[in-house]
Structure formats: structure tokens, C-alpha cells
Design a protein around this motif. Structure first.
Motif, PDB file in Angstrom:
ATOM      1  N   PHE A  99       0.831  -1.214   0.000  1.00 55.69           N
ATOM      2  CA  PHE A  99       0.000   0.000   0.000  1.00 55.69           C
ATOM      3  C   PHE A  99       0.863   1.261   0.000  1.00 55.69           C
ATOM      4  CE2 PHE A  99      -3.267  -2.751   2.371  1.00 55.69           C
ATOM      5  CZ  PHE A  99      -3.865  -3.148   1.188  1.00 55.69           C
ATOM      6  N   THR A 100       1.974   1.212   0.744  1.00 53.22           N
ATOM      7  CA  THR A 100       2.860   2.378   0.795  1.00 53.22           C
ATOM      8  C   THR A 100       3.468   2.638  -0.574  1.00 53.22           C
ATOM      9  OG1 THR A 100       3.354   1.925   3.108  1.00 53.22           O
ATOM     10  CG2 THR A 100       4.866   3.381   1.975  1.00 53.22           C
ATOM     11  N   GLN A 101       3.887   1.570  -1.237  1.00 50.87           N
ATOM     12  CA  GLN A 101       4.494   1.730  -2.564  1.00 50.87           C
ATOM     13  C   GLN A 101       3.469   2.281  -3.561  1.00 50.87           C
ATOM     14  OE1 GLN A 101       6.974  -1.496  -3.867  1.00 50.87           O
ATOM     15  NE2 GLN A 101       7.182  -0.671  -5.926  1.00 50.87           N
TER      16      GLN A 101
ATOM     17  N   ALA B 148      -5.216   3.024  -1.679  1.00 51.72           N
ATOM     18  CA  ALA B 148      -4.030   2.454  -1.037  1.00 51.72           C
ATOM     19  C   ALA B 148      -3.773   3.122   0.313  1.00 51.72           C
ATOM     20  CB  ALA B 148      -2.817   2.603  -1.942  1.00 51.72           C
ATOM     21  N   LEU B 149      -3.926   4.436   0.365  1.00 50.08           N
ATOM     22  CA  LEU B 149      -3.734   5.154   1.626  1.00 50.08           C
ATOM     23  C   LEU B 149      -4.768   4.703   2.659  1.00 50.08           C
ATOM     24  CD1 LEU B 149      -3.026   8.750   0.294  1.00 50.08           C
ATOM     25  CD2 LEU B 149      -1.502   7.448   1.791  1.00 50.08           C
ATOM     26  N   PHE B 150      -5.998   4.555   2.206  1.00 46.55           N
ATOM     27  CA  PHE B 150      -7.064   4.129   3.115  1.00 46.55           C
ATOM     28  C   PHE B 150      -6.780   2.725   3.645  1.00 46.55           C
ATOM     29  CE2 PHE B 150     -11.104   2.243   4.265  1.00 46.55           C
ATOM     30  CZ  PHE B 150     -11.637   3.232   5.084  1.00 46.55           C
ATOM     31  N   SER B 151      -6.415   1.814   2.740  1.00 50.69           N
ATOM     32  CA  SER B 151      -6.121   0.437   3.139  1.00 50.69           C
ATOM     33  C   SER B 151      -4.900   0.394   4.052  1.00 50.69           C
ATOM     34  CB  SER B 151      -5.871  -0.430   1.903  1.00 50.69           C
ATOM     35  OG  SER B 151      -7.048  -0.484   1.120  1.00 50.69           O
ATOM     36  N   ASN B 152      -3.939   1.275   3.792  1.00 47.63           N
ATOM     37  CA  ASN B 152      -2.767   1.348   4.655  1.00 47.63           C
ATOM     38  C   ASN B 152      -3.175   1.812   6.053  1.00 47.63           C
ATOM     39  OD1 ASN B 152      -0.033   0.881   5.020  1.00 47.63           O
ATOM     40  ND2 ASN B 152       0.516   2.987   4.607  1.00 47.63           N
TER      41      ASN B 152
ATOM     42  N   GLY C 204      -2.510   9.580  10.248  1.00 45.08           N
ATOM     43  CA  GLY C 204      -1.825  10.257   9.142  1.00 45.08           C
ATOM     44  C   GLY C 204      -2.276   9.747   7.788  1.00 45.08           C
ATOM     45  N   ALA C 205      -2.461   8.422   7.696  1.00 42.73           N
ATOM     46  CA  ALA C 205      -2.898   7.823   6.427  1.00 42.73           C
ATOM     47  C   ALA C 205      -4.302   8.295   6.053  1.00 42.73           C
ATOM     48  CB  ALA C 205      -2.853   6.298   6.525  1.00 42.73           C
ATOM     49  N   TYR C 206      -5.213   8.277   7.035  1.00 38.81           N
ATOM     50  CA  TYR C 206      -6.589   8.718   6.745  1.00 38.81           C
ATOM     51  C   TYR C 206      -6.629  10.211   6.417  1.00 38.81           C
ATOM     52  CZ  TYR C 206      -7.952   4.188   8.661  1.00 38.81           C
ATOM     53  OH  TYR C 206      -8.081   2.845   8.904  1.00 38.81           O
ATOM     54  N   GLU C 207      -5.772  10.996   7.075  1.00 44.21           N
ATOM     55  CA  GLU C 207      -5.719  12.435   6.766  1.00 44.21           C
ATOM     56  C   GLU C 207      -5.187  12.650   5.352  1.00 44.21           C
ATOM     57  OE1 GLU C 207      -3.531  13.905  10.129  1.00 44.21           O
ATOM     58  OE2 GLU C 207      -5.356  14.192  11.310  1.00 44.21           O
TER      59      GLU C 207
END
Length: 125
Positions: A36-38, A53-57, A72-75
Motif C-alpha cells: 500500500f505504501t508503494q 491504497a492510503l485508506f487500506s494502509n 496520518g494515512a486517513y488524513e
């Protein structure tokens, strides 16, 4: 697995995202997070895919109890799409979890302080 997807199609971010989803379902959170980060930082991923990907991360990080990183990911999701209702819901959930944790810690430290105070009172007499 992860390496196969990357070597087979280094620019196919959808495939890599799916590797992350499968890893997540199998509770392989390290691989999921890596995928997901990649995807979310790739210039080959569409904005929509980055958002997913950000949401899943964020979900992966929550499972790993990395609440601040998940926040941070959700933001970041909301940075790409301010109307993402799911990300807003997750942030609300995290806020509630943090408040509950704080209340539990207050409860833990509360009675002990009283006991210490009682002991001091007894010693003073």
C-alpha cells in the motif's frame, strides 16, 4: 506474492494494490503495508488508486495498533479527496478510541493516587 507482482509488472500499481489486499486478508500486515505504501507513493498510480491504497494502509496500521500513523494515512486520504466519508468515519473512530484509552488511563491512575494520599494521611497522624 509481493516480489512476483513487482517484478512481473513494476508499473502495474493495481496488481500491487491487490497483493496488498490479499496480504491484509491473510493478516500479513507487513506485506500489506509495504504494498500500500508503494502504491500510494507511486507516480504510476492514479489518484483514485492512491486514495484506496492510503485508506487500506490506514486500516493495516490500525490492525498493527499504530494509531498515530493510521491517523496520518486517513488524513492523507482526505488530502486527496476531502469527501471520502470512510476516511472521516475512521478518524472519528480513532478519536473515540483515544478518548476511551485516556479515560481508562485516568481511571488507572485515579484510585492509586487516592491510596497514596490515604497512606500519607495515616503516616502524618
Amino acid at each position: 506474492g509481493y516480489e512476483d507482482a513487482v517484478s512481473a509488472a513494476p508499473h502495474d500499481m493495481k496488481a500491487l494494490y491487490n497483493v496488498g489486499k490479499v496480504a491484509y486478508k491473510q493478516k500479513d500486515y507487513q506485506t500489506a503495508k509495504k504494498a500500500f505504501t508503494q502504491v500510494s507513493s507511486s507516480s504510476y498510480a492514479s489518484t483514485e488508486l492512491k486514495e484506496q491504497a492510503l485508506f487500506s494502509n490506514g486500516d493495516t496500521l490500525l490492525m498493527q495498533k499504530n494509531v498515530d500513523e493510521a491517523t496520518g494515512a486517513y488524513e492523507a486520504v482526505l488530502g486527496l479527496n476531502p469527501n471520502n466519508a470512510h476516511a472521516k468515519e475512521r478518524l472519528e473512530l480513532i478519536k473515540k478510541l483515544k478518548e476511551q484509552e485516556k479515560q481508562q488511563q485516568d481511571k488507572k491512575s485515579g484510585p492509586q493516587k487516592d491510596q497514596e494520599k490515604d497512606q500519607k494521611d495515616t503516616q502524618d497522624k
